[in-house]
Design a protein around this motif. Structure first.
Motif, PDB file in Angstrom:
ATOM      1  N   VAL A  72      47.495 -56.085 -13.260  1.00  0.00           N
ATOM      2  CA  VAL A  72      47.863 -54.692 -13.521  1.00  0.00           C
ATOM      3  C   VAL A  72      47.921 -54.445 -15.025  1.00  0.00           C
ATOM      4  N   ASP A  73      48.491 -55.372 -15.767  1.00  0.00           N
ATOM      5  CA  ASP A  73      48.560 -55.232 -17.224  1.00  0.00           C
ATOM      6  C   ASP A  73      47.168 -55.243 -17.842  1.00  0.00           C
ATOM      7  N   TRP A  74      46.293 -56.079 -17.318  1.00  0.00           N
ATOM      8  CA  TRP A  74      44.918 -56.155 -17.836  1.00  0.00           C
ATOM      9  C   TRP A  74      44.158 -54.855 -17.542  1.00  0.00           C
ATOM     10  N   LYS A  75      44.335 -54.279 -16.350  1.00  0.00           N
ATOM     11  CA  LYS A  75      43.657 -53.027 -16.009  1.00  0.00           C
ATOM     12  C   LYS A  75      44.164 -51.867 -16.861  1.00  0.00           C
ATOM     13  N   GLU A  76      45.436 -51.871 -17.203  1.00  0.00           N
ATOM     14  CA  GLU A  76      45.993 -50.786 -18.007  1.00  0.00           C
ATOM     15  C   GLU A  76      45.752 -50.982 -19.493  1.00  0.00           C
ATOM     16  N   ASP A  77      45.292 -52.141 -19.904  1.00  0.00           N
ATOM     17  CA  ASP A  77      45.119 -52.434 -21.324  1.00  0.00           C
ATOM     18  C   ASP A  77      44.003 -51.610 -21.952  1.00  0.00           C
ATOM     19  N   GLY A  78      42.942 -51.317 -21.218  1.00  0.00           N
ATOM     20  CA  GLY A  78      41.816 -50.603 -21.784  1.00  0.00           C
ATOM     21  C   GLY A  78      41.975 -49.095 -21.801  1.00  0.00           C
ATOM     22  N   ARG A  79      43.034 -48.590 -21.202  1.00  0.00           N
ATOM     23  CA  ARG A  79      43.228 -47.140 -21.137  1.00  0.00           C
ATOM     24  C   ARG A  79      43.833 -46.615 -22.421  1.00  0.00           C
ATOM     25  N   ASN A  80      43.559 -45.352 -22.680  1.00  0.00           N
ATOM     26  CA  ASN A  80      44.205 -44.674 -23.790  1.00  0.00           C
ATOM     27  C   ASN A  80      44.733 -43.339 -23.285  1.00  0.00           C
ATOM     28  N   ALA A  81      45.293 -42.588 -24.167  1.00  0.00           N
ATOM     29  CA  ALA A  81      45.905 -41.321 -23.746  1.00  0.00           C
ATOM     30  C   ALA A  81      44.872 -40.352 -23.183  1.00  0.00           C
ATOM     31  N   ALA A  82      43.648 -40.377 -23.693  1.00  0.00           N
ATOM     32  CA  ALA A  82      42.630 -39.433 -23.218  1.00  0.00           C
ATOM     33  C   ALA A  82      42.143 -39.783 -21.830  1.00  0.00           C
ATOM     34  N   THR A  83      42.042 -41.066 -21.487  1.00  0.00           N
ATOM     35  CA  THR A  83      41.505 -41.443 -20.177  1.00  0.00           C
ATOM     36  C   THR A  83      42.573 -41.557 -19.119  1.00  0.00           C
TER      37      THR A  83
END
Length: 187
Positions: free
Chosen positions: A171-182
């Motif tokens: 879950v942490d790895w999947k959320e790592d690539g996100r930013n506020a825009a996505t």
């Protein structure tokens, strides 16, 4: 004279003074520097609690096997190897995360590294648990049956803890690539 501030310190000191307060200040500064480098929020998080559980119960698991004649069955060699190796690696990883090493080594993809570690540890511990549980024979009259049975139980609990850590690392790895825009949902 009315412009003179009322709270002025008139105490002077030299840089080489040996007062008792100076040693206390340097100790306080050292302690403050030490605690600011520690990530105390990690210890209170679910992944931190799971890693503490893996360390404590993993130690109990391999201590139960090591306190009995585990050389009589070859399967316990594998169980001991997995338990001790993963206990050492998990302890090192825990202290690395606790002392904020991932913030200083930014070249390493830490979420991916932790996820791969926990996934591999889950598979290895599952195989060690299966070997441990399959080698427990209650009707052989073996004196250390209780040690091996308790080790099998704690091996199962540690396997579940590593699996949960692998899930939270994923879950942490999947959320790592996100930013506020996505990560925002348009309304």
């Amino acid at each position: 004279m009315a412009d003179f501030p009322s709270k002025v310190t008139t105490e002077t000191s030299s840089p080489n003074s040996q007062g008792p307060q100076q040693g206390g200040n340097s100790l306080r500064q050292l302690a403050a520097g030490f605690t600011t480098s520690m990530d105390t929020l990690f210890v209170r998080s679910i992944p931190g609690i799971l890693m503490i559980t893996e360390i404590v119960l993993g130690l109990l698991h391999w201590a139960l096997i090591a306190s009995s004649p585990y050389t009589l069955l070859p399967a316990y060699g594998w169980v001991m190897f997995v338990a001790v190796t993963l206990w050492i690696l998990t302890t090192i990883l825990f202290f690395m995360i606790l002392f904020s090493v991932p913030r200083h080594l930014t070249a390493v993809p830490w979420p991916l590294t932790v996820m791969v570690y926990h996934g591999a540890a889950t598979v290895l511990y599952l195989s060690a648990f299966a070997a441990n549980a399959a080698s427990v024979h209650p009707f052989q009259g073996f004196y250390f049956f209780g040690h091996f049975a308790a080790a099998a139980f704690f091996g199962a609990v540690v396997t579940v803890a590593y699996g949960a850590s692998a899930f939270f690392s994923y879950v942490d790895w999947k959320e790592d690539g996100r930013n506020a825009a996505t990560s925002t949902v348009p309304t």
